[in-house]
Design a protein around this motif. Structure first.
Motif, PDB file in Angstrom:
ATOM      1  N   ASP A 167       0.825  -1.205   0.000  1.00  0.00           N
ATOM      2  CA  ASP A 167       0.000   0.000   0.000  1.00  0.00           C
ATOM      3  C   ASP A 167       0.860   1.255   0.000  1.00  0.00           C
ATOM      4  O   ASP A 167       0.547   2.247  -0.685  1.00  0.00           O
ATOM      5  CB  ASP A 167      -0.928   0.003   1.226  1.00  0.00           C
ATOM      6  CG  ASP A 167      -2.000  -1.066   1.140  1.00  0.00           C
ATOM      7  OD1 ASP A 167      -2.178  -1.650   0.057  1.00  0.00           O
ATOM      8  OD2 ASP A 167      -2.662  -1.331   2.171  1.00  0.00           O
ATOM      9  N   TYR A 168       1.955   1.237   0.744  1.00  0.00           N
ATOM     10  CA  TYR A 168       2.848   2.398   0.813  1.00  0.00           C
ATOM     11  C   TYR A 168       3.468   2.679  -0.549  1.00  0.00           C
ATOM     12  O   TYR A 168       3.493   3.831  -1.020  1.00  0.00           O
ATOM     13  CB  TYR A 168       3.935   2.155   1.856  1.00  0.00           C
ATOM     14  CG  TYR A 168       4.971   3.261   1.905  1.00  0.00           C
ATOM     15  CD1 TYR A 168       4.717   4.464   2.568  1.00  0.00           C
ATOM     16  CD2 TYR A 168       6.212   3.099   1.274  1.00  0.00           C
ATOM     17  CE1 TYR A 168       5.668   5.477   2.596  1.00  0.00           C
ATOM     18  CE2 TYR A 168       7.164   4.093   1.307  1.00  0.00           C
ATOM     19  CZ  TYR A 168       6.878   5.288   1.970  1.00  0.00           C
ATOM     20  OH  TYR A 168       7.823   6.282   1.988  1.00  0.00           O
ATOM     21  N   VAL A 169       3.985   1.639  -1.187  1.00  0.00           N
ATOM     22  CA  VAL A 169       4.604   1.801  -2.513  1.00  0.00           C
ATOM     23  C   VAL A 169       3.572   2.271  -3.529  1.00  0.00           C
ATOM     24  O   VAL A 169       3.856   3.142  -4.364  1.00  0.00           O
ATOM     25  CB  VAL A 169       5.252   0.484  -2.970  1.00  0.00           C
ATOM     26  CG1 VAL A 169       5.737   0.587  -4.413  1.00  0.00           C
ATOM     27  CG2 VAL A 169       6.410   0.112  -2.054  1.00  0.00           C
ATOM     28  N   LEU A 170       2.374   1.729  -3.444  1.00  0.00           N
ATOM     29  CA  LEU A 170       1.314   2.114  -4.376  1.00  0.00           C
ATOM     30  C   LEU A 170       0.964   3.595  -4.230  1.00  0.00           C
ATOM     31  O   LEU A 170       0.875   4.333  -5.223  1.00  0.00           O
ATOM     32  CB  LEU A 170       0.063   1.265  -4.136  1.00  0.00           C
ATOM     33  CG  LEU A 170      -1.153   1.543  -5.028  1.00  0.00           C
ATOM     34  CD1 LEU A 170      -0.822   1.205  -6.482  1.00  0.00           C
ATOM     35  CD2 LEU A 170      -2.362   0.740  -4.551  1.00  0.00           C
ATOM     36  N   VAL A 171       0.778   4.052  -3.004  1.00  0.00           N
ATOM     37  CA  VAL A 171       0.428   5.450  -2.761  1.00  0.00           C
ATOM     38  C   VAL A 171       1.606   6.367  -3.096  1.00  0.00           C
ATOM     39  O   VAL A 171       1.424   7.458  -3.658  1.00  0.00           O
ATOM     40  CB  VAL A 171      -0.008   5.651  -1.294  1.00  0.00           C
ATOM     41  CG1 VAL A 171      -0.201   7.129  -0.986  1.00  0.00           C
ATOM     42  CG2 VAL A 171      -1.292   4.880  -1.019  1.00  0.00           C
ATOM     43  N   LYS A 172       2.814   5.918  -2.771  1.00  0.00           N
ATOM     44  CA  LYS A 172       3.998   6.747  -3.001  1.00  0.00           C
ATOM     45  C   LYS A 172       4.252   6.948  -4.489  1.00  0.00           C
ATOM     46  O   LYS A 172       4.683   8.037  -4.925  1.00  0.00           O
ATOM     47  CB  LYS A 172       5.224   6.084  -2.357  1.00  0.00           C
ATOM     48  CG  LYS A 172       6.409   7.008  -2.155  1.00  0.00           C
ATOM     49  CD  LYS A 172       6.138   8.032  -1.065  1.00  0.00           C
ATOM     50  CE  LYS A 172       7.371   8.865  -0.766  1.00  0.00           C
ATOM     51  NZ  LYS A 172       7.099   9.909   0.252  1.00  0.00           N
ATOM     52  N   THR A 173       3.995   5.913  -5.282  1.00  0.00           N
ATOM     53  CA  THR A 173       4.300   5.997  -6.718  1.00  0.00           C
ATOM     54  C   THR A 173       3.118   6.476  -7.561  1.00  0.00           C
ATOM     55  O   THR A 173       3.320   7.120  -8.590  1.00  0.00           O
ATOM     56  CB  THR A 173       4.755   4.624  -7.237  1.00  0.00           C
ATOM     57  OG1 THR A 173       3.739   3.650  -6.967  1.00  0.00           O
ATOM     58  CG2 THR A 173       6.051   4.205  -6.575  1.00  0.00           C
ATOM     59  N   CYS A 174       1.900   6.172  -7.131  1.00  0.00           N
ATOM     60  CA  CYS A 174       0.731   6.472  -7.961  1.00  0.00           C
ATOM     61  C   CYS A 174      -0.283   7.392  -7.291  1.00  0.00           C
ATOM     62  O   CYS A 174      -1.297   7.745  -7.911  1.00  0.00           O
ATOM     63  CB  CYS A 174       0.027   5.173  -8.361  1.00  0.00           C
ATOM     64  SG  CYS A 174       1.080   4.005  -9.230  1.00  0.00           S
ATOM     65  N   GLY A 175      -0.043   7.749  -6.036  1.00  0.00           N
ATOM     66  CA  GLY A 175      -1.014   8.576  -5.334  1.00  0.00           C
ATOM     67  C   GLY A 175      -2.028   7.735  -4.584  1.00  0.00           C
ATOM     68  O   GLY A 175      -2.025   6.502  -4.651  1.00  0.00           O
ATOM     69  N   VAL A 176      -2.934   8.386  -3.876  1.00  0.00           N
ATOM     70  CA  VAL A 176      -3.869   7.688  -3.019  1.00  0.00           C
ATOM     71  C   VAL A 176      -5.074   7.140  -3.790  1.00  0.00           C
ATOM     72  O   VAL A 176      -5.762   6.231  -3.329  1.00  0.00           O
ATOM     73  CB  VAL A 176      -4.350   8.626  -1.883  1.00  0.00           C
ATOM     74  CG1 VAL A 176      -5.293   9.698  -2.443  1.00  0.00           C
ATOM     75  CG2 VAL A 176      -5.036   7.833  -0.776  1.00  0.00           C
ATOM     76  N   ARG A 177      -5.332   7.659  -4.974  1.00  0.00           N
ATOM     77  CA  ARG A 177      -6.526   7.255  -5.718  1.00  0.00           C
ATOM     78  C   ARG A 177      -6.550   5.762  -6.066  1.00  0.00           C
ATOM     79  O   ARG A 177      -7.595   5.119  -5.960  1.00  0.00           O
ATOM     80  CB  ARG A 177      -6.680   8.100  -6.974  1.00  0.00           C
ATOM     81  CG  ARG A 177      -7.085   9.550  -6.700  1.00  0.00           C
ATOM     82  CD  ARG A 177      -7.377  10.303  -7.979  1.00  0.00           C
ATOM     83  NE  ARG A 177      -7.825  11.665  -7.699  1.00  0.00           N
ATOM     84  CZ  ARG A 177      -8.211  12.535  -8.618  1.00  0.00           C
ATOM     85  NH1 ARG A 177      -8.173  12.174  -9.909  1.00  0.00           N
ATOM     86  NH2 ARG A 177      -8.598  13.751  -8.280  1.00  0.00           N
ATOM     87  N   PRO A 178      -5.433   5.158  -6.507  1.00  0.00           N
ATOM     88  CA  PRO A 178      -5.468   3.713  -6.776  1.00  0.00           C
ATOM     89  C   PRO A 178      -5.844   2.885  -5.549  1.00  0.00           C
ATOM     90  O   PRO A 178      -6.570   1.899  -5.666  1.00  0.00           O
ATOM     91  CB  PRO A 178      -4.046   3.414  -7.247  1.00  0.00           C
ATOM     92  CG  PRO A 178      -3.564   4.699  -7.810  1.00  0.00           C
ATOM     93  CD  PRO A 178      -4.151   5.758  -6.930  1.00  0.00           C
ATOM     94  N   LEU A 179      -5.364   3.294  -4.375  1.00  0.00           N
ATOM     95  CA  LEU A 179      -5.717   2.561  -3.161  1.00  0.00           C
ATOM     96  C   LEU A 179      -7.201   2.714  -2.851  1.00  0.00           C
ATOM     97  O   LEU A 179      -7.876   1.739  -2.477  1.00  0.00           O
ATOM     98  CB  LEU A 179      -4.879   3.053  -1.983  1.00  0.00           C
ATOM     99  CG  LEU A 179      -5.153   2.357  -0.631  1.00  0.00           C
ATOM    100  CD1 LEU A 179      -4.871   0.863  -0.739  1.00  0.00           C
ATOM    101  CD2 LEU A 179      -4.301   2.988   0.474  1.00  0.00           C
ATOM    102  N   ILE A 180      -7.713   3.930  -3.031  1.00  0.00           N
ATOM    103  CA  ILE A 180      -9.150   4.147  -2.831  1.00  0.00           C
ATOM    104  C   ILE A 180      -9.946   3.299  -3.812  1.00  0.00           C
ATOM    105  O   ILE A 180     -10.983   2.727  -3.468  1.00  0.00           O
ATOM    106  CB  ILE A 180      -9.489   5.644  -2.998  1.00  0.00           C
ATOM    107  CG1 ILE A 180      -8.828   6.459  -1.878  1.00  0.00           C
ATOM    108  CG2 ILE A 180     -11.002   5.866  -3.000  1.00  0.00           C
ATOM    109  CD1 ILE A 180      -9.019   7.959  -2.022  1.00  0.00           C
ATOM    110  N   TYR A 181      -9.459   3.192  -5.036  1.00  0.00           N
ATOM    111  CA  TYR A 181     -10.137   2.372  -6.045  1.00  0.00           C
ATOM    112  C   TYR A 181     -10.197   0.914  -5.606  1.00  0.00           C
ATOM    113  O   TYR A 181     -11.234   0.248  -5.748  1.00  0.00           O
ATOM    114  CB  TYR A 181      -9.417   2.492  -7.382  1.00  0.00           C
ATOM    115  CG  TYR A 181      -9.873   1.483  -8.403  1.00  0.00           C
ATOM    116  CD1 TYR A 181     -11.063   1.653  -9.104  1.00  0.00           C
ATOM    117  CD2 TYR A 181      -9.116   0.340  -8.669  1.00  0.00           C
ATOM    118  CE1 TYR A 181     -11.487   0.722 -10.036  1.00  0.00           C
ATOM    119  CE2 TYR A 181      -9.536  -0.597  -9.594  1.00  0.00           C
ATOM    120  CZ  TYR A 181     -10.724  -0.404 -10.271  1.00  0.00           C
ATOM    121  OH  TYR A 181     -11.142  -1.334 -11.183  1.00  0.00           O
TER     122      TYR A 181
END
Length: 367
Positions: free
Chosen positions: A200-214
């Motif tokens: 989750d950290y890598v995802l948010v750090k590289t792509c922003g918070v929107r992919p995690l919300i998705y």
């Protein structure tokens, strides 16, 4: 219940019981919701054979869960059922092709993706990544207890609580067990947590918070009013006043799930579909948890005298509609049993090939 259909022409009949049942909630007893493939004198699948359950409380019974005795009877009548047991290599590819993986994790929790226990655990952690929250490690033990202690108060965490809200069922399904029956934290919980937090950290750090919300939103929509999410209700809720506590679904969504979603793996429209076949044959699954999802239809065909006489659901979307509209079926329409004693988790051991497995004493057990 049937009414004339204007679109179908004069004289044609439309069975509205498949589209939400009664036109209003004041027409008396709700229509018969389940169907029976091979009607019997006891249940023809058309008429009510029992009064409705009390909608304000669970159905408390003292009888043991039915699947252990059914498993024994089928083993005696059809000993060749042992040939259906064992892992299914296709499961690992389902994990790579599915966006919402709750049900894939369910299959892996029975150690049916690989022959080795640790390989199944590793795949489960990987499958958990796109859910967004660490889930698979705790789910395994809770689900094994659901099989072994089906309906037992305080042990079977699949049972809803008074705080459960149907629309948010998937979140309650994931979080409720931790409040009802806390687990002792062991290595696999820590591993699941660390891997998920890093992802989750890598995802948010590289792509922003929107992919995690998705990812989180996809899990929510796939488990709320999604057309296939009716399986959460269909599996164990009590219908038509029957004492039966497990129901199967043999409809076309099982076929759709298996063949189409491998091509549409990251579309929201197929969220949770390609693993649906894992739970459509739910009576069969509870009778033989060691039979993989691809072989459950063969299990039913092997023992039709056991399965075709049981009421089943004709439609998952209709189950959701009926659950909302039917005054006879509430969040309490579940069978409950008084707790017999403290649940004793079973150590995982590798079983010989074609061993007679039981959800309570096999490598599907808990640590």
């Amino acid at each position: 219940m049937a009414v004339p259909s204007e679109k179908a022409g004069v004289g044609a009949l439309l069975d509205i019981s498949y589209f939400g049942g009664a036109k209003s909630l004041s027409e008396g007893r709700s229509p018969h919701r389940t169907v029976v493939a091979s009607p019997t004198a006891q249940d023809d699948g058309k008429h009510h054979i029992a009064p409705p359950q009390d909608p304000s409380d669970f159905l408390w019974i003292m009888m043991e869960e039915p699947h252990r005795s059914c498993r024994t009877a089928i083993m005696k009548a059809h000993p060749e059922v042992k040939k259906l047991m064992g892992c299914e290599p296709l499961t690992k590819y389902v994990v790579f092709s599915n966006h919402n993986l709750f049900l894939a994790i369910h299959e892996i929790s029975h150690n049916l993706a690989f022959k080795g226990i640790w390989a199944n655990k590793a795949l489960s952690v990987f499958a958990n990544l796109s859910i967004g929250v660490p889930y698979c490690a705790a789910f395994k033990r809770y689900h094994m207890e659901h099989h072994k202690y089906l309906g037992e108060d305080g042990i079977d965490t699949d049972l809803p609580t008074h705080a459960t809200i149907g629309t948010f069922h998937i979140f309650f399904y994931a979080l409720r067990p931790g409040f009802v029956r806390t687990q002792r934290i062991i290595q696999r919980h820590i591993t699941n947590l660390i891997v998920q937090v890093i992802f989750d950290y890598v995802l948010v750090k590289t792509c922003g918070v929107r992919p995690l919300i998705y990812l989180l939103a996809s899990s929510f929509f796939a488990g709320s009013l999604h057309p296939c999410a009716g399986h959460f209700i269909a599996e164990h809720y009590v219908w038509d006043g029957l004492l039966q506590e497990t129901y199967s679904y043999y409809g076309p969504l099982n076929i759709l799930a298996c063949n189409v979603c491998m091509l549409l793996s990251y579309s929201y429209s197929c969220c949770s579909l390609d693993a649906i076949i894992l739970v459509g044959y739910h009576n069969e699954h509870h009778d033989f948890p060691s039979v993989a999802w691809t072989r459950l239809p063969a299990l039913r065909a092997l023992a039709p005298e056991f399965y075709d006489t049981l009421p089943s659901h004709p439609s998952w979307p209709t189950v959701t509609i009926n659950f909302i509209r039917d005054p006879e079926v509430t969040i309490f329409a579940r069978v409950k049993r008084p707790m017999k004693g403290k649940a004793q988790p079973v150590q995982e051991t590798k079983q010989p090939k074609n061993a007679v497995k039981d959800a309570s004493d096999s490598d599907e057990g808990t640590e």
